[in-house]
Design an enzyme around this catalytic site. Sequence first.
Site, short mmCIF file in Angstrom:
data_model
loop_
_atom_site.label_atom_id
_atom_site.label_comp_id
_atom_site.label_asym_id
_atom_site.label_seq_id
_atom_site.Cartn_x
_atom_site.Cartn_y
_atom_site.Cartn_z
CD GLU A 53 -2.94 -1.05 2.37
OE1 GLU A 53 -2.88 -0.07 3.17
OE2 GLU A 53 -3.77 -1.95 2.49
CG HIS A 65 -6.30 0.59 4.52
ND1 HIS A 65 -5.16 -0.13 4.79
CD2 HIS A 65 -7.08 0.46 5.63
CE1 HIS A 65 -5.24 -0.66 6.00
NE2 HIS A 65 -6.40 -0.33 6.52
#
Length: 312
Positions: free
Chosen positions: A265, A286
């Site tokens: 990420e 997220h």
Amino acid sequence: MRKVVISEFMDEAAIAAELAGFETLYDPTLVDRPDALRAALAGASGLIVRNRTQVRAGLLAAASDLRVVGRLGVGLDNIDLAACAARGIAVHPATGANDGAVAEYVIGTALLLLRGAYGASAQVAAGAWPRNALMGREIAGKRLGLVGFGAIARQTARRAAALDMTVAAFDPHLAPDDAAWRPAHGAVASLTLDALVATSDVLSLHVPLTEATRDMIGPAAIARMRPGAILINAARGGVVDEAAVAAALRSGHLGGAALDVFAQEPVDAAGGAALIDVPNLILTPHIAGVTRESNVRVSAVTARAVRRSLEG
């Protein structure tokens, strides 16, 4: 005056209200500027992070006065808990503050993927009328399978029961006689992981990333899922094999999937390439636990915990 560094986004009103009297350095860009973050931590007593700031040995070495880390969320895999404990640094997650937001994300996404009718705006506006192609499925009567049955999963189960879903879960840490299996909205079946994977219409993950959970939903587990089943991961990247999910969607074995968390990420070029133009795949950054309301709650809870720790 004690100094608190905040390296990721946070509700600014909560900073002003809950950290009044402290020297606060709020700079959400610090997460992407590790040298600047290490420099900022000189003399800091507190650090507040989300999930991207890696609180590891190198960062802790630059923070010799650090006494507390506040986590704007609940997952702690980005924080070296053993190293913090060895230094006497308290770690405070915002337990419970965003449970409802994640539960809503799971249920809303399941509804979207099962119904499958919401991507036709351009066709309808152009005069097409693809009714037969958009005949989706109802959520009522489907089984929701929860991998992990902690606080967020229980909130999800409550919402699912209100939509007439049946609910089952796998959680080896809950005793068979735990009251969690018998909530007011209807009993939740306790199954083995294999049975849960094989019998769920919607499978949602609610586990931390550990060596035991890494890639727990990989090619073999996905192959055991019901044809047309929906997979949702709003827990932690690394729990699901993303390439295997994409392959199962392309083959038509899975009916849909939503990934809110990823092994890397932000997603890197290689990982992203495998997820482009995959049918019935929803990708979000997220964000399942982050709403305007939950951001206020999480920020306030975390700031208060940091204040208490530094004043105690």
